[in-house]
Write a protein that holds these residues in place. Structure first.
Motif, PDB file in Angstrom:
ATOM      1  N   ARG A 153     -11.001 -10.247   4.891  1.00  0.00           N
ATOM      2  CA  ARG A 153     -11.315 -10.545   3.438  1.00  0.00           C
ATOM      3  C   ARG A 153     -12.403  -9.830   2.885  1.00  0.00           C
ATOM      4  N   PHE A 199     -10.055   3.356  -3.787  1.00  0.00           N
ATOM      5  CA  PHE A 199     -10.306   4.022  -5.091  1.00  0.00           C
ATOM      6  C   PHE A 199     -10.965   5.285  -4.719  1.00  0.00           C
ATOM      7  N   THR A 258       2.304   7.274  -6.773  1.00  0.00           N
ATOM      8  CA  THR A 258       1.412   8.199  -7.179  1.00  0.00           C
ATOM      9  C   THR A 258       2.015   9.672  -7.237  1.00  0.00           C
ATOM     10  N   VAL A 308      -4.992  -1.182  -8.604  1.00  0.00           N
ATOM     11  CA  VAL A 308      -5.343  -1.494  -7.349  1.00  0.00           C
ATOM     12  C   VAL A 308      -5.788  -3.005  -7.262  1.00  0.00           C
ATOM     13  N   MET A 309      -6.681  -3.289  -8.053  1.00  0.00           N
ATOM     14  CA  MET A 309      -7.477  -4.605  -8.157  1.00  0.00           C
ATOM     15  C   MET A 309      -6.335  -5.848  -8.526  1.00  0.00           C
ATOM     16  N   TRP A 336      -4.743   3.412   6.256  1.00  0.00           N
ATOM     17  CA  TRP A 336      -3.508   2.250   6.187  1.00  0.00           C
ATOM     18  C   TRP A 336      -4.072   1.288   7.017  1.00  0.00           C
ATOM     19  N   GLU A 344      -5.863   3.881 -11.912  1.00  0.00           N
ATOM     20  CA  GLU A 344      -5.747   3.508 -10.376  1.00  0.00           C
ATOM     21  C   GLU A 344      -6.632   2.282  -9.932  1.00  0.00           C
ATOM     22  N   LEU A 345      -7.912   2.238 -10.489  1.00  0.00           N
ATOM     23  CA  LEU A 345      -8.918   1.184  -9.936  1.00  0.00           C
ATOM     24  C   LEU A 345      -8.364   0.049 -10.605  1.00  0.00           C
ATOM     25  N   LEU A 376      -9.465 -10.932  -9.440  1.00  0.00           N
ATOM     26  CA  LEU A 376      -9.511 -11.095  -8.112  1.00  0.00           C
ATOM     27  C   LEU A 376     -10.533 -12.152  -7.608  1.00  0.00           C
ATOM     28  N   VAL A 383     -11.418  -2.440  -1.983  1.00  0.00           N
ATOM     29  CA  VAL A 383     -11.136  -1.733  -3.496  1.00  0.00           C
ATOM     30  C   VAL A 383     -11.799  -0.305  -3.558  1.00  0.00           C
ATOM     31  N   MET A 407      -4.875   9.046 -14.045  1.00  0.00           N
ATOM     32  CA  MET A 407      -4.660   8.684 -13.021  1.00  0.00           C
ATOM     33  C   MET A 407      -5.757   7.951 -12.208  1.00  0.00           C
ATOM     34  N   PHE A 408      -6.970   8.524 -12.136  1.00  0.00           N
ATOM     35  CA  PHE A 408      -7.910   7.694 -11.536  1.00  0.00           C
ATOM     36  C   PHE A 408      -8.705   6.748 -12.392  1.00  0.00           C
ATOM     37  N   LEU A 436      -3.981  -5.890  -5.853  1.00  0.00           N
ATOM     38  CA  LEU A 436      -4.727  -6.927  -4.619  1.00  0.00           C
ATOM     39  C   LEU A 436      -5.074  -8.454  -5.201  1.00  0.00           C
ATOM     40  N   ALA A 447      -8.237   7.866  -4.362  1.00  0.00           N
ATOM     41  CA  ALA A 447      -7.717   8.414  -5.668  1.00  0.00           C
ATOM     42  C   ALA A 447      -8.743   9.530  -6.006  1.00  0.00           C
ATOM     43  N   LEU A 448     -10.034   9.158  -5.897  1.00  0.00           N
ATOM     44  CA  LEU A 448     -11.008  10.303  -6.438  1.00  0.00           C
ATOM     45  C   LEU A 448     -10.963  11.534  -5.343  1.00  0.00           C
ATOM     46  N   PHE A 470      -2.928   9.308   5.549  1.00  0.00           N
ATOM     47  CA  PHE A 470      -2.710   7.811   5.074  1.00  0.00           C
ATOM     48  C   PHE A 470      -2.423   6.925   6.293  1.00  0.00           C
ATOM     49  N   VAL A 481      -1.999  -9.739  -3.264  1.00  0.00           N
ATOM     50  CA  VAL A 481      -2.420  -9.608  -2.075  1.00  0.00           C
ATOM     51  C   VAL A 481      -3.302 -10.569  -1.104  1.00  0.00           C
ATOM     52  N   VAL A 482      -4.343 -10.623  -1.889  1.00  0.00           N
ATOM     53  CA  VAL A 482      -5.383 -11.698  -1.473  1.00  0.00           C
ATOM     54  C   VAL A 482      -4.862 -13.093  -1.503  1.00  0.00           C
ATOM     55  N   PRO A 510       1.016   9.463   1.795  1.00  0.00           N
ATOM     56  CA  PRO A 510       1.960   9.504   2.959  1.00  0.00           C
ATOM     57  C   PRO A 510       3.052  10.652   2.743  1.00  0.00           C
ATOM     58  N   ILE A 550       0.986  -1.213   0.060  1.00  0.00           N
ATOM     59  CA  ILE A 550      -0.126  -0.040  -0.046  1.00  0.00           C
ATOM     60  C   ILE A 550       0.664   1.326   0.038  1.00  0.00           C
ATOM     61  N   TYR A 561       0.907   4.186  -2.772  1.00  0.00           N
ATOM     62  CA  TYR A 561       0.621   5.373  -2.558  1.00  0.00           C
ATOM     63  C   TYR A 561       1.831   6.333  -3.250  1.00  0.00           C
ATOM     64  N   LEU A 617      -8.480  -6.375   4.477  1.00  0.00           N
ATOM     65  CA  LEU A 617      -7.660  -7.500   4.164  1.00  0.00           C
ATOM     66  C   LEU A 617      -8.038  -8.720   5.036  1.00  0.00           C
ATOM     67  N   ILE A 648     -12.897  -7.757   0.388  1.00  0.00           N
ATOM     68  CA  ILE A 648     -11.977  -7.450  -0.629  1.00  0.00           C
ATOM     69  C   ILE A 648     -12.764  -6.100  -1.556  1.00  0.00           C
TER      70      ILE A 648
END
Lengths: 310, 621
Positions: free
Chosen positions: B400, B410, A112, A149-150, B390, A145-146, A303, B406, A141-142, A153, B413-414, B386, A156-157, B381, A105, A109, B397, B402
């Motif tokens: 779980r 997201f 970015t 990230v997925m 975090w 980014e989605l 995912l 997400v 970027m946005f 993940l 970011a917006l 952040f 990560v998952v 950060p 994470i 970040y 996570l 998920i």
């Protein structure tokens, strides 16, 4: 590690100097391959270094009406962040037992920040085309980014942790992510996102030389321009390295693995260069649709497969 | 007088004085209120250090059987919330003195501020749900009066705030009555309900509505954006941005972790996380397209609540810690942002984004503090936003969840995207000529902004400190142990990222880069070249690009579904107030159609009514 040790690592190896040299060499590979694709000879290997040094000595012009401090400082902020991302990734790759500064994470970040710095720099330039470039960069970027990230993940998952250390060790014992269906799908998504994050064709929309004359870069000259270029070069190293770490078991300099590591890196760079040279630039709404449409679906499938254990 | 009682009574009594201060001497009232607030702050610092305390007085038997006790109780969690309520009160009143200087507002403003402190202290300290509700209602009423002191359009927004909050308070009352009937007590520290049977679930949902309406989560959010533009920035920074978040999330944490002990993975926990996720994403999408600085900020004030509700509602220890830490962080940066918006408003006379530009040089302190707060809220950060996000990500996570993970990432970011728009439109960009003479605001207004910006940085870089000092003891030491927490004190500290090292390295990098600038090209730069586009040198006004249309692509070019969402958004998406308003209007229109003034129609109604009555009497229905 002492504070001095941190700073040496950050500035020399594997931080700034090392990343900049490898990054600039990568941009040379990029230029050379591009030239060969177009039946040109291409520049000699030291060309990027020569360009940088020359730019450092040139006069700096800041347009009237620009916000000078923000305009000049932002490239440096971006460079510092890109270098930090590179240092974190290298250190954890070279010795997965030493967890340095942060996890996935954090790096996601920090990566970015260079883009954000370019956006603010373009916005401060006072040039409408720079501002246009900044707004496009933000939208791009946005957009990416989605799915990015997925995709991240997905790994990560599967590993069950954000920490690089665990991700690398998991891949060491259970095979690399690329060996699974979900890993391959996420890898494809991540490559496209890397293309956008690096601002390469078909996603060089914020710069778009032929259309908005460099966009966010338009007013930079001299030393700040050199810094902006170094920024791109280091990100050219960071993005493939990040993808290798997440999906391809990381890199290492021990024994014969030095060879496979270089091959992995070159493979990803070649994919990026080939995509770059065989596509036209898309429009920003196309790019958004691409990332929120097919890429989103692909990463969502990856995912879901990962949560099911595939 | 008991120390807990005094912290409620003193500001309440002291608040009477400003009523008698004439309007033109309102500065005196301001300084006086500042002194009272400072006293409250000193007392709450002492209470925070003094350990647990309680005070109770038996009043009467409710309904002849339920002993009604006026109970106050201080423990770690309430002491920490009280401390920050006092800090924000001092900052807001200090800021108000300069902010209201040239505005025509009565000294009564300061009375309302002091009473707000008193009522907020009452909410935090109350150990009896009914007492808590009474203070809660007083806060709603005070918010109504303070909103009514705003600029043009204040009547509508004050009415809306009062309606939404009043109805949610009524829901809370219903929930409290349900608890009283089923459990026979209203003392919070003695109440433990397992949310299994339908009655407790209903009671929880009713109390939950009250909590999130105060905090401003969807679908009870619409009063916050509505009041944003007309209400003074000092009020926005004090009430919806900080105090209502602290109290709303405090109450949410108390009911969901303490009284009801909602477990991770239960249906109610899922419901709360869905509310949180929806709030994050829809509010931030609305923020993206706003044209007014204060309105944009208010949508973020809604969006950020989503993170807290998601974190606290998940029932996962690390996410709960993250959610509560986010409550604190959000109060800090959000009130900083509103104070900055107020400073811009005071100097520029407007908060419309397309009329502003280039304030970075004119108001450097406002710019830097707002930029820091903007980075914090976007979760860059090493800022405090952040650190708390975090923790929430880690919790998601771990559980779980998920999809929620997400959404949370997201949404962040917006958030960044909409603050890029703010920074560009207000501070960078090109400056309209008419603002050439704008100056920075007075130091008394700068001070709160500087203080909050420093907190943003410190709570980010040294996140361990507020976590260990404020948040973790609140969760594990006090009442919240009802839930099976595991060893919470070690959860966030294990594998926590090192913001200190990261920041130090970035700073080293920046210094080095600036040195490179200084030694190459002889450190000199020219600024006498005009921007040159398409073969023309253009003048300033011609090439001013406001950021209001930065994201037009997203709203216009991405198909009808997105477009509909945003079209509704301008009028307030998923706004219960509007929907119920429309339904009520429907009923009224129907009645109006019946009342058409024709004697024959009325006679017909009477005959029909008599007929029905006769029918019922004859057949003995």
């Amino acid at each position: 590690m002492t504070a001095f040790g941190y700073i040496v690592k950050y500035l020399l190896f594997p931080g700034f100097v090392f990343s900049a040299v490898v990054g600039l060499l990568t941009t040379w590979v990029d230029r050379k391959v591009t030239a060969r694709v177009q039946y040109r000879v291409g520049p000699p290997w030291y060309q990027p270094f020569a360009d940088t040094i020359k730019l450092l000595g040139k006069e700096v012009v800041v347009p009237a009406g620009a916000r000078t401090t923000g305009f000049l400082v932002m490239p440096v902020v971006g460079l510092a962040a890109a270098t930090l991302a590179s240092t974190i990734l290298w250190l954890v790759n070279l010795d997965p037992t030493v967890s340095f500064v942060g996890d996935t994470i954090v790096v996601l970040y920090i990566m970015t920040i260079p883009a954000l710095a370019l956006i603010i720099g373009g916005s401060a330039s006072g040039n409408p085309l720079g501002i246009l470039g900044a707004s496009r960069e933000m939208k791009l970027m946005f957009g990416y980014e989605l799915p990015l990230v997925m995709a991240v993940l997905t790994t990560v998952v599967k590993v069950g942790s954000f920490s690089f250390e665990k991700i690398l060790i998991h891949q060491e014992y259970n095979g690399v992510m690329l060996g699974s269906v979900s890993g391959v799908l996420a890898f494809i998504v991540a490559i496209f996102c890397a293309q956008a994050k690096l601002g390469f064709i078909p996603f060089d929309i914020p710069e778009a030389e032929t259309e908005i004359a460099g966009g966010t870069h338009i007013e930079y000259s001299g030393a700040p321009l050199a810094v902006v270029r170094l920024n791109t070069a280091i990100m050219y190293l960071v993005m493939p390295l990040f993808i290798i770490t997440m999906f391809w078991g990381g890199v290492n300099f021990v024994g014969w693995r030095i060879l496979t590591s270089i091959l992995k890196y070159v493979a990803i760079v070649v994919i990026i260069v080939v995509v770059k040279n065989t596509n036209p630039r898309v429009r920003i709404d196309h790019a958004l649709r691409f990332f929120w449409g097919p890429m989103f679906v692909l990463s969502a499938v990856a995912l879901i497969l990962a949560t099911l254990g595939y | 007088m008991h120390e807990l009682l005094s912290i409620i009574i003193v500001p309440a009594v002291a608040g009477i004085v400003p009523i008698f201060v004439p309007r033109r001497w309102k500065v005196v009232a301001g300084v006086y209120s500042l002194a009272v607030a400072a006293w409250v702050l000193l007392r709450s610092v002492a209470l925070y250090g003094g350990g647990d305390a309680a005070w109770a007085k038996f009043l009467f038997n409710l309904g002849g059987q339920l002993p009604f006790v006026f109970g106050l109780r201080l423990y770690h969690f309430s002491a920490f919330v009280l401390l920050f309520v006092a800090i924000f009160a001092v900052l807001s009143i200090l800021y108000s003195i300069g902010y209201l200087w040239s505005k025509d507002k009565p000294s009564l403003y300061y009375s309302f501020m002091l009473w707000t402190i008193s009522a907020a202290a009452g909410v935090v300290l109350a150990d009896n749900l009914l007492i808590l509700l009474i203070f809660w209602e007083i806060l709603t009423a005070l918010l109504f009066f303070l909103t009514n002191m705003g600029e043009k359009g204040h009547e509508k927004s004050a009415a809306k705030a009062f309606t939404v909050l009043g109805l949610s308070d009524a829901a809370m009352l219903l929930g409290i009555v349900l608890l009283w009937v089923t459990k026979g007590t209203l003392t919070m520290s003695g109440l433990s309900v397992s949310a299994g049977d339908p009655f407790s679930v209903a009671a929880f949902i009713l109390l939950f509505v009250g909590a999130i309406a105060k905090a401003g989560a969807m679908p009870f959010h619409s009063w916050v954006p509505e009041m944003a533009v007309s209400t003074p920035a000092s009020i926005m920074a004090f009430l919806p941005a900080s105090l209502d978040k602290l109290l709303g999330i405090y109450f949410l944490a108390r009911i969901s972790l303490d009284i009801f002990a909602i477990r991770a993975g239960s249906g109610l926990s899922l419901m709360m996380m869905i509310v949180g996720a929806a709030t994050i994403i829809f509010a931030v999408l609305m923020a993206l397209v706003q044209h007014n600085l204060k309105k944009l900020l208010s949508f973020h004030a809604v969006s950020q609540v989503g993170y807290m509700v998601m974190g606290v509602g998940s029932g996962i220890p690390i996410a709960i810690v993250g959610g509560l830490f986010h409550m604190l962080n959000n109060a800090i940066y959000k009130s900083g942002l509103f104070l900055g918006a107020g400073a811009v408003e005071k100097r520029a006379g407007t908060t419309e984004l397309d009329q502003l530009g280039g304030f970075a040089r004119l108001m450097p302190v406002t710019f830097i503090t707002m930029a820091i707060a903007a980075l914090s809220i976007s979760g860059i950060p090493p800022m405090n936003g952040f650190a708390s996000k975090w923790l929430i990500y880690q919790g998601m996570l771990e559980g779980r969840h998920i999809v929620f993970l997400v959404v949370a990432i997201f949404g962040s970011a917006l958030t960044l995207a909409s603050f890029v728009k703010v920074i560009h439109s207000v501070f960078l960009g090109r400056r309209p000529e008419r603002f050439a003479a704008v100056k920075e605001v007075d130091f008394s207004m700068q001070l709160p902004m500087i203080f909050l910006a420093i907190l943003c940085v410190l709570f980010g870089i040294f996140a361990q400190y507020p976590l260990e000092r404020f948040i973790i003891p609140s969760v594990s030491g006090g009442e919240l142990v009802n839930i099976s927490m595991g060893n919470i004190a070690t959860v966030p500290t294990d594998g926590f990222w090192s913001p200190g090292a990261a920041t130090a390295l970035i700073v080293v990098g920046i210094i080095l880069g600036l040195l490179v600038y200084a030694f190459t090209g002889r450190g000199a730069y020219r600024t006498d070249e005009n921007v040159w586009i398409g073969g023309n040198v253009m003048d300033n006004e011609e090439i001013r690009v406001p950021g209001t249309h930065f994201y037009k692509t997203v709203t216009d070019d991405l198909g009808p579904a997105v477009k509909t969402l945003f079209a509704d958004g301008d009028k307030g998406a998923a706004d219960g107030y509007n929907i119920i308003g429309r339904m009520g209007n429907g009923v009224v229109q129907l009645l109006r159609a019946i009342h058409n003034g024709n004697l024959s129609t009325y006679l017909a109604w009477i005959v029909i009514g008599l007929g029905i009555l006769a029918f019922m009497l004859i057949f003995k229905l």
